[in-house]
Design a protein around this motif. Sequence first.
Motif, PDB file in Angstrom:
ATOM      1  N   HIS A 423      74.272   7.465   6.577  1.00  0.00           N
ATOM      2  CA  HIS A 423      75.547   7.080   6.881  1.00  0.00           C
ATOM      3  C   HIS A 423      75.773   7.743   8.448  1.00  0.00           C
ATOM      4  CE1 HIS A 423      77.655   6.912   2.893  1.00  0.00           C
ATOM      5  NE2 HIS A 423      76.868   6.114   2.801  1.00  0.00           N
ATOM      6  N   ILE A 424      76.184   7.024   9.362  1.00  0.00           N
ATOM      7  CA  ILE A 424      76.649   7.104  10.695  1.00  0.00           C
ATOM      8  C   ILE A 424      77.811   6.877  10.967  1.00  0.00           C
ATOM      9  CG2 ILE A 424      75.701   6.895  12.869  1.00  0.00           C
ATOM     10  CD1 ILE A 424      72.948   6.223  12.065  1.00  0.00           C
ATOM     11  N   ARG A 425      78.713   7.717  11.727  1.00  0.00           N
ATOM     12  CA  ARG A 425      80.255   7.443  11.824  1.00  0.00           C
ATOM     13  C   ARG A 425      80.483   7.852  13.663  1.00  0.00           C
ATOM     14  NH1 ARG A 425      84.229   9.698   7.909  1.00  0.00           N
ATOM     15  NH2 ARG A 425      84.123  11.330   9.381  1.00  0.00           N
ATOM     16  N   ARG A 426      81.036   7.018  14.187  1.00  0.00           N
ATOM     17  CA  ARG A 426      81.189   7.405  15.633  1.00  0.00           C
ATOM     18  C   ARG A 426      80.297   7.954  16.252  1.00  0.00           C
ATOM     19  NH1 ARG A 426      86.178   8.933  12.868  1.00  0.00           N
ATOM     20  NH2 ARG A 426      85.404  10.945  13.234  1.00  0.00           N
ATOM     21  N   ARG A 443      61.941   0.866   3.782  1.00  0.00           N
ATOM     22  CA  ARG A 443      62.246  -0.259   2.836  1.00  0.00           C
ATOM     23  C   ARG A 443      62.875   0.078   1.566  1.00  0.00           C
ATOM     24  NH1 ARG A 443      59.384  -4.677   4.471  1.00  0.00           N
ATOM     25  NH2 ARG A 443      59.465  -4.701   7.171  1.00  0.00           N
ATOM     26  N   SER A 444      62.871   1.344   1.252  1.00  0.00           N
ATOM     27  CA  SER A 444      63.544   1.760  -0.021  1.00  0.00           C
ATOM     28  C   SER A 444      65.298   2.201   0.366  1.00  0.00           C
ATOM     29  CB  SER A 444      62.890   3.122  -0.578  1.00  0.00           C
ATOM     30  OG  SER A 444      61.486   3.134  -0.768  1.00  0.00           O
ATOM     31  N   LEU A 445      65.691   1.797   1.392  1.00  0.00           N
ATOM     32  CA  LEU A 445      67.025   1.961   1.692  1.00  0.00           C
ATOM     33  C   LEU A 445      67.853   1.321   0.642  1.00  0.00           C
ATOM     34  CD1 LEU A 445      68.603   3.706   3.986  1.00  0.00           C
ATOM     35  CD2 LEU A 445      69.053   1.356   5.142  1.00  0.00           C
ATOM     36  N   THR A 446      69.022   2.156   0.126  1.00  0.00           N
ATOM     37  CA  THR A 446      69.952   1.509  -0.704  1.00  0.00           C
ATOM     38  C   THR A 446      71.624   1.655  -0.247  1.00  0.00           C
ATOM     39  OG1 THR A 446      70.162   3.502  -2.100  1.00  0.00           O
ATOM     40  CG2 THR A 446      68.337   1.945  -2.981  1.00  0.00           C
ATOM     41  N   ASP A 447      71.621   2.552   0.500  1.00  0.00           N
ATOM     42  CA  ASP A 447      72.891   2.808   0.969  1.00  0.00           C
ATOM     43  C   ASP A 447      72.873   2.994   2.612  1.00  0.00           C
ATOM     44  OD1 ASP A 447      75.320   4.066   1.657  1.00  0.00           O
ATOM     45  OD2 ASP A 447      75.488   5.104  -0.424  1.00  0.00           O
ATOM     46  N   LEU A 448      73.914   2.119   3.222  1.00  0.00           N
ATOM     47  CA  LEU A 448      73.713   2.407   4.798  1.00  0.00           C
ATOM     48  C   LEU A 448      75.259   2.084   5.213  1.00  0.00           C
ATOM     49  CD1 LEU A 448      72.541   2.107   7.456  1.00  0.00           C
ATOM     50  CD2 LEU A 448      72.488  -0.441   7.559  1.00  0.00           C
ATOM     51  N   SER A 449      75.547   2.984   6.180  1.00  0.00           N
ATOM     52  CA  SER A 449      77.015   3.111   6.537  1.00  0.00           C
ATOM     53  C   SER A 449      76.970   3.283   8.122  1.00  0.00           C
ATOM     54  CB  SER A 449      77.881   4.047   5.771  1.00  0.00           C
ATOM     55  OG  SER A 449      79.208   4.039   6.616  1.00  0.00           O
ATOM     56  N   LEU A 450      77.487   2.308   8.589  1.00  0.00           N
ATOM     57  CA  LEU A 450      77.453   2.513  10.212  1.00  0.00           C
ATOM     58  C   LEU A 450      78.883   2.366  10.803  1.00  0.00           C
ATOM     59  CD1 LEU A 450      74.185   0.044  10.899  1.00  0.00           C
ATOM     60  CD2 LEU A 450      74.355   2.458  10.739  1.00  0.00           C
ATOM     61  N   ARG A 451      79.802   2.961  10.395  1.00  0.00           N
ATOM     62  CA  ARG A 451      81.118   2.972  10.805  1.00  0.00           C
ATOM     63  C   ARG A 451      81.647   3.119  12.304  1.00  0.00           C
ATOM     64  NH1 ARG A 451      84.786   6.261   6.762  1.00  0.00           N
ATOM     65  NH2 ARG A 451      86.262   5.060   7.796  1.00  0.00           N
ATOM     66  N   PHE A 452      82.064   2.277  12.995  1.00  0.00           N
ATOM     67  CA  PHE A 452      82.445   2.542  14.449  1.00  0.00           C
ATOM     68  C   PHE A 452      81.398   2.770  15.173  1.00  0.00           C
ATOM     69  CE2 PHE A 452      86.209   3.053  11.806  1.00  0.00           C
ATOM     70  CZ  PHE A 452      87.057   2.035  12.404  1.00  0.00           C
ATOM     71  N   CYS A 453      80.284   2.050  15.197  1.00  0.00           N
ATOM     72  CA  CYS A 453      78.993   2.457  15.935  1.00  0.00           C
ATOM     73  C   CYS A 453      78.947   1.193  16.812  1.00  0.00           C
ATOM     74  CB  CYS A 453      77.679   2.544  15.214  1.00  0.00           C
ATOM     75  SG  CYS A 453      77.594   3.887  14.223  1.00  0.00           S
ATOM     76  N   ASP A 454      79.939   1.177  18.197  1.00  0.00           N
ATOM     77  CA  ASP A 454      79.892  -0.004  18.984  1.00  0.00           C
ATOM     78  C   ASP A 454      78.840  -0.792  19.388  1.00  0.00           C
ATOM     79  OD1 ASP A 454      82.567   0.560  18.621  1.00  0.00           O
ATOM     80  OD2 ASP A 454      82.763   1.565  20.570  1.00  0.00           O
ATOM     81  N   GLN A 471      72.375  -1.671  -1.695  1.00  0.00           N
ATOM     82  CA  GLN A 471      73.411  -1.873  -2.604  1.00  0.00           C
ATOM     83  C   GLN A 471      74.739  -1.643  -1.857  1.00  0.00           C
ATOM     84  OE1 GLN A 471      72.600   0.422  -6.154  1.00  0.00           O
ATOM     85  NE2 GLN A 471      70.522  -0.374  -6.373  1.00  0.00           N
ATOM     86  N   TYR A 472      74.538  -0.753  -0.834  1.00  0.00           N
ATOM     87  CA  TYR A 472      75.930  -0.426  -0.325  1.00  0.00           C
ATOM     88  C   TYR A 472      75.813  -0.662   1.184  1.00  0.00           C
ATOM     89  CZ  TYR A 472      79.754   2.836   0.941  1.00  0.00           C
ATOM     90  OH  TYR A 472      80.847   3.343   1.633  1.00  0.00           O
ATOM     91  N   LEU A 473      76.772  -1.237   1.780  1.00  0.00           N
ATOM     92  CA  LEU A 473      76.674  -1.598   3.260  1.00  0.00           C
ATOM     93  C   LEU A 473      78.150  -1.492   3.726  1.00  0.00           C
ATOM     94  CD1 LEU A 473      75.310  -2.444   5.743  1.00  0.00           C
ATOM     95  CD2 LEU A 473      75.722  -4.838   5.108  1.00  0.00           C
ATOM     96  N   ASN A 474      78.610  -0.580   4.797  1.00  0.00           N
ATOM     97  CA  ASN A 474      79.710  -0.462   5.477  1.00  0.00           C
ATOM     98  C   ASN A 474      79.646  -0.574   6.913  1.00  0.00           C
ATOM     99  OD1 ASN A 474      81.989   0.356   6.792  1.00  0.00           O
ATOM    100  ND2 ASN A 474      82.472   1.935   5.049  1.00  0.00           N
ATOM    101  N   VAL A 475      79.825  -1.601   7.378  1.00  0.00           N
ATOM    102  CA  VAL A 475      79.890  -1.761   8.963  1.00  0.00           C
ATOM    103  C   VAL A 475      80.967  -1.849   9.831  1.00  0.00           C
ATOM    104  CG1 VAL A 475      77.470  -2.717   8.995  1.00  0.00           C
ATOM    105  CG2 VAL A 475      79.422  -4.341   8.459  1.00  0.00           C
TER     106      VAL A 475
END
Length: 603
Positions: A423-426, A443-454, A471-475
């Motif tokens: 999870h990465i934000r700003r 390759r085992s990544l199941t949850d990725l969040s990249l919020r407001f990474c311009d 399974q979880y992706l937030n961009v």
Amino acid sequence: MRPMRGRGRDRINTYLPDELVVEIFRRLDSKPSRDSCSLVCKRWLGLERLSRTTLRIGATGNPDLFVNLLSRRFVNVRHVHIDERLNISLPVHLGSLARRRGSSSSYSKSEDDGIETHSLSDAGMVALGEGFPKLEKLSLIWCSNVSSVGLTSLADKCRLLKSLDLQGCYVGNQGVAAVGQCCKQLEDLNLRFCEGLTDVCLVELASGVGKSLKSLGIAACVKITDTALEAVGLHCKSLESMSLDAESIHNKGVLAVVRGCPALKVLKLQCINVTDEVLIAVGNCCSSLEFLALYTFQRFTDKGLRAIGNGCKKLKNLTLSDCYFLSDKALESIAIGCKELTHLEVNGCHNIGTLGLESIGKSCPRLTELALLYCQRIGNFALSEIGRGCKFLQVLHLVDCSSIGDEAICSIAKGCRNLKKLHIRRCYEIGNKGVVAIGEHCRSLTDLSLRFCDRVGDEALIAVSQCSSLQYLNVSGCHQIGDAGLIAIARGCAELTYLDVSVLQNLGDMSLAELGEGCPNLKEIVLSHCRQITDVGLNHLVKNCTMLASCHMVYCQGITSAGVATVVSSCPNIKKVLVEKWKVSQRTKRRAGSIISYLCVDL
């Protein structure tokens, strides 16, 4: 599902005794599965009720009535959870029954939907005690109408109680004292936000259940002082977990607990009047400590953390939040002394920088979870050491870490190939290069969040699409991402269940069509502020994503009332739709008004 039949006979009901069928029901892993079994026949309905051990009751409806009805149907219940923050609709036949019986529980009526929302009362507590005498675990979350009278009655009837959560309840001293007198097996007690309590109740409770009590939580109880904690330290020798958030507590009270409870394993403190003296005592007395969380401390220094490192060799989980006077030396002490560390969170500790985290990477090889929030002084080299030394890292959170960039993420990707959650934000220095490395190596990544990474764009998501278990992706807010990146995800990540693509201006209908084809397990999607998405794309999405339960689509100018109606009519499992009020037709409102939420009512 039907009972097995052979030559016209029902084999299961003929040959299996009740006890075995009940045991089978208990081993089912989900409530829907048990509900399905209960519909097979009357015998299974009755036996399934015998297998139920847990009940959950929400705010909407009549909790007192529910308790009366359910206690007659589910006689083996051991756990009851009543949370008046949860809005659970009352079935029509129960609502009419409540009105006919003229229930005494208090209620209010919503102006918007006309639903009567009731609160658990002392009468409901009496019914709980009489209906569930074998009760072992009870949670009453924000049940504001329960008083000492009701709690005293329940304590007298439920003497096997082991866990009691009274968060946000205004019970008085007498009720809590009665628990101490009657429930001699009590192990877990939560008194967070029980504002009316004083030292008197805790002193009596500690003397009554001191031998059994293992976990105690106190927060915002301004009348509880050091006197109460001294009683805990004197009587509760088996205490393993203490969570304390109080401005009225000083060193004296916490020291009494630390010195009197040598079995302490979990300690969470948010006490502005506590100093290094407490941490030194923890290091000297609590050799079994595994979890330590320190919040908003302005009087702790490196000296206190040095004592923890020297004495708490079993420490596995450490949280440091807004501890302004801790420096790199504090983390160095932890790294040298606490080799078992698996979880570390550093939040807003502005004097901790690269050197401190570097020492963790060099000395704590078992680290599996790392969270760095608002750490402006921690740079790339710190995470490079984590990548080299912490091969078992599975979870990484980065929020507003302005000095961390692609170099650090590449080091994590190459060294921590078991990473499952990122999870990465700003973090504006992180771009395609770092995320591409994650896609290639983790390759085992199941949850990725990249919020407001311009700086993250389609190239990054194309690489991430190699992580087939995602399974979880937030961009959200990654403006450079468009159709190409989401199409790659749709084609490579068939297990995707959650997607947030809000505020992506370059995203169009083509990506939604591909998501509908490639991600049939999608359950939640956030499309808000996506200006190019229209009803056409939404139609393609819901055609195959029949498991969709939640859809947020406010400020999508291409989506009309027809699109909203399509989502409601095409998704049998839909439970929440967030949209502007003017986009909901009267027909849609009649059909699914209970699942539609409005962000801006008057637009």
